[in-house]
Design an enzyme around this catalytic site. Structure first.
Site, PDB file in Angstrom:
ATOM      1  N   CYS A   2      43.797  48.634  16.280  1.00  0.00           N
ATOM      2  CA  CYS A   2      44.614  48.603  15.070  1.00  0.00           C
ATOM      3  C   CYS A   2      45.326  47.270  14.951  1.00  0.00           C
ATOM      4  O   CYS A   2      45.574  46.587  15.945  1.00  0.00           O
ATOM      5  CB  CYS A   2      45.669  49.699  15.123  1.00  0.00           C
ATOM      6  SG  CYS A   2      44.990  51.330  15.366  1.00  0.00           S
ATOM      7  N   ARG A  28      40.603  43.916  13.015  1.00  0.00           N
ATOM      8  CA  ARG A  28      41.097  44.739  14.126  1.00  0.00           C
ATOM      9  C   ARG A  28      40.829  46.231  13.917  1.00  0.00           C
ATOM     10  O   ARG A  28      41.109  47.035  14.798  1.00  0.00           O
ATOM     11  CB  ARG A  28      42.600  44.520  14.316  1.00  0.00           C
ATOM     12  CG  ARG A  28      42.925  43.152  14.883  1.00  0.00           C
ATOM     13  CD  ARG A  28      44.416  43.016  15.133  1.00  0.00           C
ATOM     14  NE  ARG A  28      44.860  43.878  16.207  1.00  0.00           N
ATOM     15  CZ  ARG A  28      44.944  43.517  17.475  1.00  0.00           C
ATOM     16  NH1 ARG A  28      44.645  42.287  17.827  1.00  0.00           N
ATOM     17  NH2 ARG A  28      45.359  44.370  18.393  1.00  0.00           N
ATOM     18  N   TRP A  73      41.990  51.412  13.684  1.00  0.00           N
ATOM     19  CA  TRP A  73      40.749  51.702  14.409  1.00  0.00           C
ATOM     20  C   TRP A  73      41.026  53.002  15.125  1.00  0.00           C
ATOM     21  O   TRP A  73      41.805  53.049  16.074  1.00  0.00           O
ATOM     22  CB  TRP A  73      40.444  50.566  15.390  1.00  0.00           C
ATOM     23  CG  TRP A  73      39.116  50.682  16.054  1.00  0.00           C
ATOM     24  CD1 TRP A  73      37.901  50.290  15.557  1.00  0.00           C
ATOM     25  CD2 TRP A  73      38.847  51.230  17.347  1.00  0.00           C
ATOM     26  NE1 TRP A  73      36.907  50.564  16.461  1.00  0.00           N
ATOM     27  CE2 TRP A  73      37.445  51.135  17.580  1.00  0.00           C
ATOM     28  CE3 TRP A  73      39.633  51.792  18.349  1.00  0.00           C
ATOM     29  CZ2 TRP A  73      36.837  51.574  18.744  1.00  0.00           C
ATOM     30  CZ3 TRP A  73      39.023  52.243  19.525  1.00  0.00           C
ATOM     31  CH2 TRP A  73      37.643  52.125  19.702  1.00  0.00           C
ATOM     32  N   ASN A  97      50.208  50.090  17.045  1.00  0.00           N
ATOM     33  CA  ASN A  97      48.955  49.721  17.695  1.00  0.00           C
ATOM     34  C   ASN A  97      49.092  50.070  19.177  1.00  0.00           C
ATOM     35  O   ASN A  97      50.050  49.638  19.813  1.00  0.00           O
ATOM     36  CB  ASN A  97      48.703  48.218  17.521  1.00  0.00           C
ATOM     37  CG  ASN A  97      47.589  47.699  18.437  1.00  0.00           C
ATOM     38  OD1 ASN A  97      47.663  46.580  18.929  1.00  0.00           O
ATOM     39  ND2 ASN A  97      46.574  48.478  18.670  1.00  0.00           N
ATOM     40  N   GLY A  98      48.135  50.850  19.684  1.00  0.00           N
ATOM     41  CA  GLY A  98      48.193  51.230  21.090  1.00  0.00           C
ATOM     42  C   GLY A  98      47.848  52.705  21.228  1.00  0.00           C
ATOM     43  O   GLY A  98      47.303  53.317  20.305  1.00  0.00           O
ATOM     44  N   GLU A 462      22.997  38.864  25.956  1.00  0.00           N
ATOM     45  CA  GLU A 462      23.914  38.599  24.847  1.00  0.00           C
ATOM     46  C   GLU A 462      23.203  38.768  23.500  1.00  0.00           C
ATOM     47  O   GLU A 462      23.769  39.305  22.542  1.00  0.00           O
ATOM     48  CB  GLU A 462      24.517  37.186  24.998  1.00  0.00           C
ATOM     49  CG  GLU A 462      25.309  36.668  23.814  1.00  0.00           C
ATOM     50  CD  GLU A 462      26.488  37.547  23.381  1.00  0.00           C
ATOM     51  OE1 GLU A 462      26.871  38.477  24.114  1.00  0.00           O
ATOM     52  OE2 GLU A 462      27.001  37.302  22.274  1.00  0.00           O
ATOM     53  N   LYS A 466      24.343  41.293  20.503  1.00  0.00           N
ATOM     54  CA  LYS A 466      24.618  40.811  19.140  1.00  0.00           C
ATOM     55  C   LYS A 466      23.817  41.615  18.124  1.00  0.00           C
ATOM     56  O   LYS A 466      24.338  42.057  17.114  1.00  0.00           O
ATOM     57  CB  LYS A 466      24.242  39.328  19.078  1.00  0.00           C
ATOM     58  CG  LYS A 466      25.022  38.485  18.148  1.00  0.00           C
ATOM     59  CD  LYS A 466      26.310  37.951  18.705  1.00  0.00           C
ATOM     60  CE  LYS A 466      27.200  38.995  19.296  1.00  0.00           C
ATOM     61  NZ  LYS A 466      28.262  38.514  20.095  1.00  0.00           N
ATOM     62  N   GLU A 469      25.021  45.315  17.859  1.00  0.00           N
ATOM     63  CA  GLU A 469      26.364  45.413  17.259  1.00  0.00           C
ATOM     64  C   GLU A 469      26.308  45.390  15.739  1.00  0.00           C
ATOM     65  O   GLU A 469      27.013  46.127  15.081  1.00  0.00           O
ATOM     66  CB  GLU A 469      27.216  44.198  17.676  1.00  0.00           C
ATOM     67  CG  GLU A 469      27.919  44.295  18.993  1.00  0.00           C
ATOM     68  CD  GLU A 469      28.755  43.042  19.268  1.00  0.00           C
ATOM     69  OE1 GLU A 469      29.934  43.190  19.584  1.00  0.00           O
ATOM     70  OE2 GLU A 469      28.227  41.910  19.162  1.00  0.00           O
ATOM     71  N   HIS A 485       8.828  47.734  35.513  1.00  0.00           N
ATOM     72  CA  HIS A 485       9.526  48.767  36.283  1.00  0.00           C
ATOM     73  C   HIS A 485      10.210  49.771  35.362  1.00  0.00           C
ATOM     74  O   HIS A 485      11.180  50.407  35.761  1.00  0.00           O
ATOM     75  CB  HIS A 485      10.551  48.128  37.218  1.00  0.00           C
ATOM     76  CG  HIS A 485       9.921  47.233  38.250  1.00  0.00           C
ATOM     77  ND1 HIS A 485       9.079  47.700  39.213  1.00  0.00           N
ATOM     78  CD2 HIS A 485       9.975  45.891  38.413  1.00  0.00           C
ATOM     79  CE1 HIS A 485       8.650  46.698  39.963  1.00  0.00           C
ATOM     80  NE2 HIS A 485       9.186  45.578  39.485  1.00  0.00           N
ATOM     81  N   LYS A 585      37.493  43.939  16.826  1.00  0.00           N
ATOM     82  CA  LYS A 585      37.397  42.625  17.461  1.00  0.00           C
ATOM     83  C   LYS A 585      38.121  42.572  18.804  1.00  0.00           C
ATOM     84  O   LYS A 585      37.675  41.938  19.734  1.00  0.00           O
ATOM     85  CB  LYS A 585      37.972  41.571  16.517  1.00  0.00           C
ATOM     86  CG  LYS A 585      37.925  40.172  17.092  1.00  0.00           C
ATOM     87  CD  LYS A 585      37.057  39.272  16.278  1.00  0.00           C
ATOM     88  CE  LYS A 585      36.757  37.976  16.937  1.00  0.00           C
ATOM     89  NZ  LYS A 585      35.383  37.930  17.487  1.00  0.00           N
TER      90      LYS A 585
END
Ligand code: G6P
Length: 590
Positions: A2, A28, A73, A97-98, A462, A466, A469, A485, A585
């Site tokens: 948030c 956020r 969020w 926020n938290g 990476e 990307k 996401e 394998h 983010k």
């Protein structure tokens, strides 16, 4: 996570100011948004599920000198109007926020004493406690309320009896910003308004009384404390998308400048002598981070093993914090974080510091939580990164780590190598048609696998992150040698394997992997900086020959190429690359 914002203004409309701040802070979280403003007729609150834009019309009707706002969020309670902040009770309105870990217990207690709840959130207990404890002394009620909370919280609080905002910080970020229009509070420096010229960063446990003229800081015992004012400048702020359709594309185009600026800052701002001693005396190096920052560590491990004769390991911070490793006073921890606020990273390195390790933060955000834990900071100079998926900050982290890995050998050569890698990135961005074809195949595939060996494997991990996401296509990144394998079982004509070949010494082995996939009817695309590999693999579905680069420097170019592939895939599928579903983010809760 948030985002919270607030404004107490000497001139102008705080509701409009806060609404604009919410637009900047939306990275956020975008599950809901809301704001409360003190008007002549009392405090008015508006909130809506979904994007900040849903709030625009109702926010435009509000006017007042003091306001708070929130982008959510969701953690506790589904994304909806009902669970949107601010939460209101009696004379109070709050944004949070938290996570309040003991909210169930507090809620039961409040319900028993007759309180009625209007949401399913953990946050609402805060406003109900404030309402319960307030009897005219605002600071005392805030102190008593936060004394009951377990967890993490950055709070913005309005009270009908106070012409300002009360902010509280504990383990979630918030700063107070000062400038010609007044005083503001905000979760992140990059989302501050441009009129802000200085900030003060509260410490954990601080309570801040904010008015349009000033901010007064108190510790948990309500003793007045001094928090220094630090200058901020426009380059740290989110300057919009400019001529680009999305932040992600803009930020990919800023990667070369990030390499240059990170190099400049390294020699200008870092105590190179002290850092060299840390590296020289290290019995081992532990790199840690989450998401893309962890992936930067994976690539950088190769830098260290190549040039710096010290054992180096890379650990996911959320695992590291619960699986303590053996530490000595000479162990060097490199804490990698774009935001500097990722809870798992901050907690993991705090524990290692306590156990005796030296901690160096590699971060894009000065004045962040990780900089307060670290013995030393190596800046990543990416500027504000707004797109939720990290691009330029990853490249900047690689540059900073590359320089650190060369401190005991030839750091000035490393600098010129990085500057030439920056030129190769610019070359790639000028001629990036190769990304279109690969993105087209990605978009029509049921799964996309990224393969490589050595440093190309780190880039593959990476690249996979990307793509998944922002396109929501199933993807995995793994070492090419592991293909047989397990992953071969998944290969069919609906899957694409993207093979990254930039290390000449391993290229033939990667070419074999391409044959193993095509002989099972899987589609293959190749990204390579090697002419030989490009020529030999002409028969696969797509080959993108990127500018030639020495293996250790190749991630600077190949990773940017793969960022473009992910971006173009997402856009072709109609996704919003800047705000992917379910993500945020900066992850400031566990
Ligand atoms: C989130 C972001 C990622 C980022 C990760 C670590 O998952 O969406 O882009 O890589 O957090 O963030 P940090 O700020 O610590 O680098």
């Amino acid at each position: 996570m948030c985002g919270i914002i607030g404004a107490a203004l000497r001139r102008g409309n705080a509701a409009a100011e806060v609404y604009e701040g919410l637009e900047r802070l939306e990275y956020r979280g975008y599950d809901s948004a809301g704001l409360s403003v003190r008007t002549d007729g009392g405090t008015v609150t508006v909130k809506r599920g979904g994007r900040v834009a849903n709030l625009k019309e109702s926010a435009a009707e509000l006017c007042g000198g003091v306001a708070i706002g929130h982008t959510r969020w969701a953690t506790h309670g589904e994304p909806s109007d009902r669970n949107a902040h601010p939460h209101v009770a009696g004379k109070f309105s709050i944004v949070h926020n938290g996570i309040i870990e003991n909210y169930r217990e507090l809620k039961d207690e409040l319900l028993q004493s007759g309180a009625e709840f209007a949401s399913d959130t953990d946050s609402e207990v805060i406003v109900r406690l404030l309402d319960k404890y307030y009897s005219g002394d605002l600071l005392a009620a805030v102190a008593k309320t936060v004394g009951r909370l377990k967890g993490s919280y950055a709070l913005g609080i309005l009270c009908e009896d106070f012409d300002g905002i009360v902010a509280v910080k504990y383990k979630s970020p918030v700063v107070a910003g000062f400038g010609e229009k007044g005083v503001t509070l905000c979760s992140d420096i990059p989302a501050l308004p441009e009129w802000v010229t200085s900030v003060s960063v509260p410490e954990d446990g601080d309570i801040v009384l904010i008015s349009a003229q000033s901010a007064s800081f108190y510790d948990g015992g309500l003793q007045s404390v001094n928090r220094v004012r630090l200058p901020v400048f426009a380059g740290q702020f989110n300057g919009g998308t400019g001529d680009y359709p999305h932040y992600m594309l803009k930020e990919i185009h800023e990667t070369a400048a990030t390499v240059r600026d990170t190099c400049d800052a390294f020699f200008r701002n870092v105590d190179v002598k002290r850092l060299t001693e840390y590296v020289r005396n290290a019995d081992r190096i532990i790199m840690t981070g989450c998401g893309t920052a962890y992936n930067a560590g994976l690539a950088a491990r190769r830098f260290f093993s190549d040039k710096c004769r010290v054992f180096c390991q890379v650990e996911i911070a959320s695992e590291l914090r619960y699986s303590p490793v053996h530490i000595t006073g000479s162990t060097l921890v490199l804490a990698i974080s774009q935001s500097g606020e990722t809870a798992d990273t901050v907690e993991a390195v705090s524990a290692l510091k306590e156990a005796g390790a030296r901690v160096v933060a590699v971060t894009n955000c000065g004045y962040s939580a990780i900089t307060r834990v670290a013995h030393m900071v190596v800046p990543v100079c990416a500027g504000a990164e707004v797109c939720v998926a990290a691009t330029k900050s990853y490249i900047g982290q690689l540059a900073a780590l590359y320089l650190i890995s060369r401190l005991t050998a030839d750091v000035f050569t490393a600098r010129s190598e990085l500057l030439s890698a920056g030129e190769k990135i610019a070359e790639l961005l000028k001629d990036n048609g190769g990304a279109d074809k690969i993105a087209e195949i990605c978009a029509e595939s049921s799964a996309v696998f990224f393969l490589g060996r050595g440093i190309d494997y780190a880039v593959a991990v990476e690249a996979s992150l990307k793509l998944k996401e922002i396109s929501y296509i199933f993807s995995d990144g793994y070492p090419a040698g592991e293909l047989k394998h397990g992953t071969l079982a998944l290969i069919d004509d609906n899957t694409l394997s993207v093979i990254i070949i930039c290390d000449e010494s391993l290229s033939e082995k990667c070419e074999n992997a391409a044959c193993q996939v095509t002989s099972r009817k899987g589609k293959v695309a190749v990204i390579t900086c090697l002419d030989g590999a490009a020529d030999k693999l002409q028969d696969v579905a797509a080959v993108w020959k990127i500018p030639e680069c020495e293996a250790n420097l190749s991630p600077f170019v190949s990773a940017v190429a793969l960022q473009l592939v992910a971006y173009k895939t997402a856009v072709s599928l109609g996704r919003d690359p800047d705000k992917p579903r379910n993500l945020a983010k900066s992850v400031t809760v566990e």
